[in-house]
Design a protein around this motif. Structure first.
Motif, PDB file in Angstrom:
ATOM      1  N   PHE A 269       0.807  -1.215   0.000  1.00 48.27           N
ATOM      2  CA  PHE A 269       0.000   0.000   0.000  1.00 48.27           C
ATOM      3  C   PHE A 269       0.846   1.274   0.000  1.00 48.27           C
ATOM      4  CE2 PHE A 269      -2.768  -3.289   1.554  1.00 48.27           C
ATOM      5  CZ  PHE A 269      -4.005  -2.975   1.040  1.00 48.27           C
ATOM      6  N   VAL A 270       2.156   1.128  -0.167  1.00 51.40           N
ATOM      7  CA  VAL A 270       3.032   2.292  -0.075  1.00 51.40           C
ATOM      8  C   VAL A 270       2.746   3.312  -1.169  1.00 51.40           C
ATOM      9  CG1 VAL A 270       5.422   3.064  -0.325  1.00 51.40           C
ATOM     10  CG2 VAL A 270       4.873   1.164   1.178  1.00 51.40           C
TER      11      VAL A 270
ATOM     12  N   SER B  75      -7.085  -2.403  -3.991  1.00 47.26           N
ATOM     13  CA  SER B  75      -8.025  -2.981  -3.021  1.00 47.26           C
ATOM     14  C   SER B  75      -9.439  -2.615  -3.436  1.00 47.26           C
ATOM     15  CB  SER B  75      -7.710  -2.453  -1.614  1.00 47.26           C
ATOM     16  OG  SER B  75      -8.600  -2.988  -0.666  1.00 47.26           O
ATOM     17  N   SER B  76      -9.874  -3.162  -4.552  1.00 48.78           N
ATOM     18  CA  SER B  76     -11.164  -2.769  -5.110  1.00 48.78           C
ATOM     19  C   SER B  76     -12.321  -3.161  -4.206  1.00 48.78           C
ATOM     20  CB  SER B  76     -11.350  -3.381  -6.503  1.00 48.78           C
ATOM     21  OG  SER B  76     -11.249  -4.791  -6.443  1.00 48.78           O
ATOM     22  N   ASN B  77     -12.250  -4.320  -3.544  1.00 45.71           N
ATOM     23  CA  ASN B  77     -13.353  -4.755  -2.680  1.00 45.71           C
ATOM     24  C   ASN B  77     -13.508  -3.838  -1.473  1.00 45.71           C
ATOM     25  OD1 ASN B  77     -13.922  -6.879  -4.370  1.00 45.71           O
ATOM     26  ND2 ASN B  77     -12.780  -8.391  -3.181  1.00 45.71           N
ATOM     27  N   GLY B  78     -12.382  -3.614  -0.764  1.00 47.70           N
ATOM     28  CA  GLY B  78     -12.445  -2.722   0.398  1.00 47.70           C
ATOM     29  C   GLY B  78     -12.844  -1.321   0.007  1.00 47.70           C
TER      30      GLY B  78
ATOM     31  N   ILE C 164     -11.499  10.014   0.568  1.00 43.61           N
ATOM     32  CA  ILE C 164     -11.612   9.569   1.958  1.00 43.61           C
ATOM     33  C   ILE C 164     -11.469   8.051   2.045  1.00 43.61           C
ATOM     34  CG2 ILE C 164     -13.234   9.307   3.874  1.00 43.61           C
ATOM     35  CD1 ILE C 164     -14.235  12.113   3.306  1.00 43.61           C
ATOM     36  N   SER C 165     -12.152   7.332   1.168  1.00 39.16           N
ATOM     37  CA  SER C 165     -12.093   5.862   1.184  1.00 39.16           C
ATOM     38  C   SER C 165     -10.674   5.377   0.915  1.00 39.16           C
ATOM     39  CB  SER C 165     -13.053   5.290   0.137  1.00 39.16           C
ATOM     40  OG  SER C 165     -14.384   5.707   0.387  1.00 39.16           O
ATOM     41  N   ALA C 166     -10.027   5.977  -0.082  1.00 37.33           N
ATOM     42  CA  ALA C 166      -8.660   5.573  -0.416  1.00 37.33           C
ATOM     43  C   ALA C 166      -7.685   5.920   0.703  1.00 37.33           C
ATOM     44  CB  ALA C 166      -8.223   6.246  -1.711  1.00 37.33           C
ATOM     45  N   GLY C 167      -7.865   7.070   1.333  1.00 30.69           N
ATOM     46  CA  GLY C 167      -6.989   7.463   2.435  1.00 30.69           C
ATOM     47  C   GLY C 167      -7.062   6.504   3.602  1.00 30.69           C
ATOM     48  N   ILE C 168      -8.254   6.062   3.934  1.00 29.08           N
ATOM     49  CA  ILE C 168      -8.431   5.114   5.038  1.00 29.08           C
ATOM     50  C   ILE C 168      -7.820   3.766   4.683  1.00 29.08           C
ATOM     51  CG2 ILE C 168     -10.173   3.816   6.338  1.00 29.08           C
ATOM     52  CD1 ILE C 168     -11.942   6.325   6.197  1.00 29.08           C
ATOM     53  N   ILE C 169      -8.055   3.294   3.468  1.00 27.91           N
ATOM     54  CA  ILE C 169      -7.515   1.999   3.037  1.00 27.91           C
ATOM     55  C   ILE C 169      -5.988   2.042   2.989  1.00 27.91           C
ATOM     56  CG2 ILE C 169      -7.296   0.479   1.020  1.00 27.91           C
ATOM     57  CD1 ILE C 169     -10.261   0.935   0.521  1.00 27.91           C
ATOM     58  N   ALA C 170      -5.424   3.148   2.524  1.00 24.20           N
ATOM     59  CA  ALA C 170      -3.966   3.262   2.419  1.00 24.20           C
ATOM     60  C   ALA C 170      -3.297   3.136   3.778  1.00 24.20           C
ATOM     61  CB  ALA C 170      -3.599   4.596   1.770  1.00 24.20           C
ATOM     62  N   GLU C 171      -3.909   3.683   4.815  1.00 24.23           N
ATOM     63  CA  GLU C 171      -3.299   3.649   6.147  1.00 24.23           C
ATOM     64  C   GLU C 171      -3.589   2.340   6.881  1.00 24.23           C
ATOM     65  OE1 GLU C 171      -1.134   5.788   6.831  1.00 24.23           O
ATOM     66  OE2 GLU C 171      -1.617   7.126   5.167  1.00 24.23           O
ATOM     67  N   ILE C 172      -4.749   1.761   6.674  1.00 22.42           N
ATOM     68  CA  ILE C 172      -5.088   0.503   7.348  1.00 22.42           C
ATOM     69  C   ILE C 172      -4.353  -0.664   6.712  1.00 22.42           C
ATOM     70  CG2 ILE C 172      -6.947  -1.155   7.777  1.00 22.42           C
ATOM     71  CD1 ILE C 172      -8.846   1.161   8.178  1.00 22.42           C
TER      72      ILE C 172
ATOM     73  N   PHE D 148      -4.086  -4.173   5.035  1.00 20.23           N
ATOM     74  CA  PHE D 148      -4.910  -5.381   5.127  1.00 20.23           C
ATOM     75  C   PHE D 148      -5.603  -5.417   6.489  1.00 20.23           C
ATOM     76  CE2 PHE D 148      -1.428  -6.503   2.190  1.00 20.23           C
ATOM     77  CZ  PHE D 148      -2.193  -6.805   1.064  1.00 20.23           C
ATOM     78  N   ILE D 149      -6.915  -5.528   6.473  1.00 25.27           N
ATOM     79  CA  ILE D 149      -7.683  -5.452   7.717  1.00 25.27           C
ATOM     80  C   ILE D 149      -7.392  -6.614   8.648  1.00 25.27           C
ATOM     81  CG2 ILE D 149      -9.703  -6.694   6.847  1.00 25.27           C
ATOM     82  CD1 ILE D 149      -9.651  -3.596   9.174  1.00 25.27           C
ATOM     83  N   ASP D 150      -6.932  -7.746   8.115  1.00 24.03           N
ATOM     84  CA  ASP D 150      -6.659  -8.891   8.981  1.00 24.03           C
ATOM     85  C   ASP D 150      -5.418  -8.680   9.846  1.00 24.03           C
ATOM     86  OD1 ASP D 150      -4.775  -9.085   7.017  1.00 24.03           O
ATOM     87  OD2 ASP D 150      -5.465 -11.018   6.215  1.00 24.03           O
ATOM     88  N   ARG D 151      -4.740  -7.536   9.679  1.00 23.99           N
ATOM     89  CA  ARG D 151      -3.653  -7.178  10.597  1.00 23.99           C
ATOM     90  C   ARG D 151      -4.181  -6.932  11.996  1.00 23.99           C
ATOM     91  NH1 ARG D 151      -1.455  -1.824   8.529  1.00 23.99           N
ATOM     92  NH2 ARG D 151      -0.093  -2.058  10.337  1.00 23.99           N
ATOM     93  N   PHE D 152      -5.458  -6.569  12.097  1.00 24.72           N
ATOM     94  CA  PHE D 152      -6.038  -6.152  13.370  1.00 24.72           C
ATOM     95  C   PHE D 152      -7.034  -7.213  13.858  1.00 24.72           C
ATOM     96  CE2 PHE D 152      -4.995  -2.456  10.787  1.00 24.72           C
ATOM     97  CZ  PHE D 152      -4.103  -1.783  11.619  1.00 24.72           C
ATOM     98  N   LYS D 153      -6.831  -7.697  15.059  1.00 21.91           N
ATOM     99  CA  LYS D 153      -7.676  -8.752  15.600  1.00 21.91           C
ATOM    100  C   LYS D 153      -9.036  -8.241  16.048  1.00 21.91           C
ATOM    101  CE  LYS D 153      -3.714 -11.484  17.162  1.00 21.91           C
ATOM    102  NZ  LYS D 153      -3.022 -12.098  18.321  1.00 21.91           N
TER     103      LYS D 153
END
Length: 431
Positions: free
Chosen positions: A142-143, A292-295, A309-317, A319-324
């Motif tokens: 995501f860099v 990350s078209s789905n997210g 806004i959507s892209a900014g949030i995805i770029a920083e998060i 892969f969501i599975d990083r977070f339990k």
């Protein structure tokens, strides 16, 4: 688990622009190696060989590497170690830590000098004692998107700073223009200091005197031309402008020409920033669709969430599975509050940690304001409720708490790979 810890190497790396220093500790705190290496590909290869050599001699099976997120100096090394096939056999985990956290820990070594080897030792010991609570580095997929979203924030901040700066020069040249406030604000050609009509007034006329003594018919024609005949009563606007010019402070005639040059330069910068932001917005939308078209579609389904806004949030998060859990995600964003208690006293005032990802926190705040602007009933009501409860910093407090609430929704959508459901509580119930 205990056996795994006993066979783990803990590596602390003090990073800088030209060179790094690494210290390797075992589980018991024994220093096994201390080595300096250049901040380039050859240096990264050198420290990799040193880690492998130390792992073989100490019979280690796992490696934990920690370094401070010092500007961008740690990025290449962090990515190199994460992608190293040789280190993958040692189950390596790479962490980029907040310098604020490691610095506080190293202050406990009261008799230790401030040197690169000692800083590296402190970071390694921080990892060894289990103080790391952040998520490990998870690749650089995501860099590229992150670079775009972060440069957009840089441009937005530069634009805001330039607009704030130009207002001082505008007031010095034309003091009354800043306080014009007719009842019909929507039809006020001067309500937007950076609109085409205001810009023309400030740059086409050398001084307020030229406006004050100009024929009204000339001003009417000027406003109709610059405002593209949008004003319902151009004569009233012309008289309003002329009255403001007569009431404004006067300067020496020699001061107007350099002041106009300064104002024109700022307007050119503002125009340039706005143009570049639009270009970056297009690049962001293109990049996120291929990554990350789905997210991206999940977040776009929330009314009020746009591409940026959507892209900014995805770029920083990432892969969501990083977070339990959503609590982990909130902590990553720095949306947590520390309790202050001593004896029987518990403070009513708690401060947000802000030790997380400031870029994610920014985009969450922008998302909340967009939801309120688009009249999302649930989040608008929650924001105003929290704002009314506060006695000070009402907006900041309400914005932070509403952002924390929004984290639950975002986590649920991304984790379940589902679109937003408008029924109140339907999505958040899944968390």
């Amino acid at each position: 688990m205990k056996k795994q810890l006993l066979s783990t190497l803990f590596i602390g790396i003090d990073v800088s622009l030209r060179a790094h220093h690494a210290v390797i500790l075992d589980f018991f705190g024994n220093q096994l190696a201390s080595v300096s290496f250049n901040n380039n590909l050859s240096g990264a290869s050198l420290i990799t060989s040193e880690i492998l050599r130390t792992a073989v001699s100490s019979k280690a099976t796992h490696v934990v590497t920690a370094m401070e997120a010092t500007s961008f100096y740690s990025f290449h090394l962090c990515n190199y170690l994460f992608q190293s096939p040789e280190l993958a056999a040692l189950n390596i985990k790479v962490y980029c830590l907040n310098p604020k956290v490691t610095s506080a820990y190293q202050n406990t070594f009261v008799d230790m000098d401030k040197t690169d080897p000692n800083d590296a030792y402190g970071i390694a010991d921080f990892a060894r004692t289990g103080k790391i609570t952040s998520e490990p580095f998870n690749g650089s997929a995501f860099v590229a998107l992150q670079r775009l979203t972060r440069v957009r924030l840089h441009l937005v901040e530069s634009l805001a700073r330039e607009k704030s700066y130009i207002l001082t020069n505008i007031f010095i040249k034309f003091s009354e223009l800043a306080v014009l406030n007719p009842r019909d604000k929507e039809d006020n050609p001067f309500s937007n200091r950076f609109g085409a009509t205001s810009v023309a007034v400030l740059t086409d006329y050398l001084s307020p005197d030229e406006i004050a003594y100009a024929p009204v018919e000339e001003l009417i024609d000027f406003l109709c031309e610059k405002g593209k005949s949008r004003f319902s009563d151009p004569e009233a606007k012309a008289k309003l402008l002329q009255r403001a010019a007569r009431d404004s402070y006067r300067l020496d005639k020699a001061q107007y020409e350099p002041l106009n040059a300064a104002i024109a330069a700022s307007f050119n910068c503002i125009k340039s920033f706005e143009k570049e932001i639009k270009t970056i917005d297009s690049a962001i939308e293109k990049a996120v669709k291929g990554l990350s078209s789905n997210g991206y579609q999940c977040l776009l389904s929330i009314p009020g969430f746009g591409p940026v806004i959507s892209a900014g949030i995805i770029a920083e998060i990432g892969f969501i599975d990083r977070f339990k859990s959503e609590e982990k995600l909130a902590k990553f964003a720095g949306l947590t509050w520390r309790k202050k208690q001593s004896g029987r006293l518990t403070s009513d005032i708690t401060y947000m940690t802000k030790s997380g990802n400031k870029y994610l926190r920014y985009y969450l705040g922008e998302a909340v304001m967009s939801l309120i602007k688009n009249h999302n009933p649930e989040y608008t009501a929650f924001y105003h409720k929290k704002r009314n409860e506060a006695t000070r910093f009402q907006h900041k407090r309400a914005l932070a708490l509403t952002s924390r609430k929004l984290v639950r929704l975002i986590y649920a959508l991304l984790r379940n790979n589902q679109l937003y459901i408008s029924t109140r509580g339907a999505v958040e119930a899944t968390t």
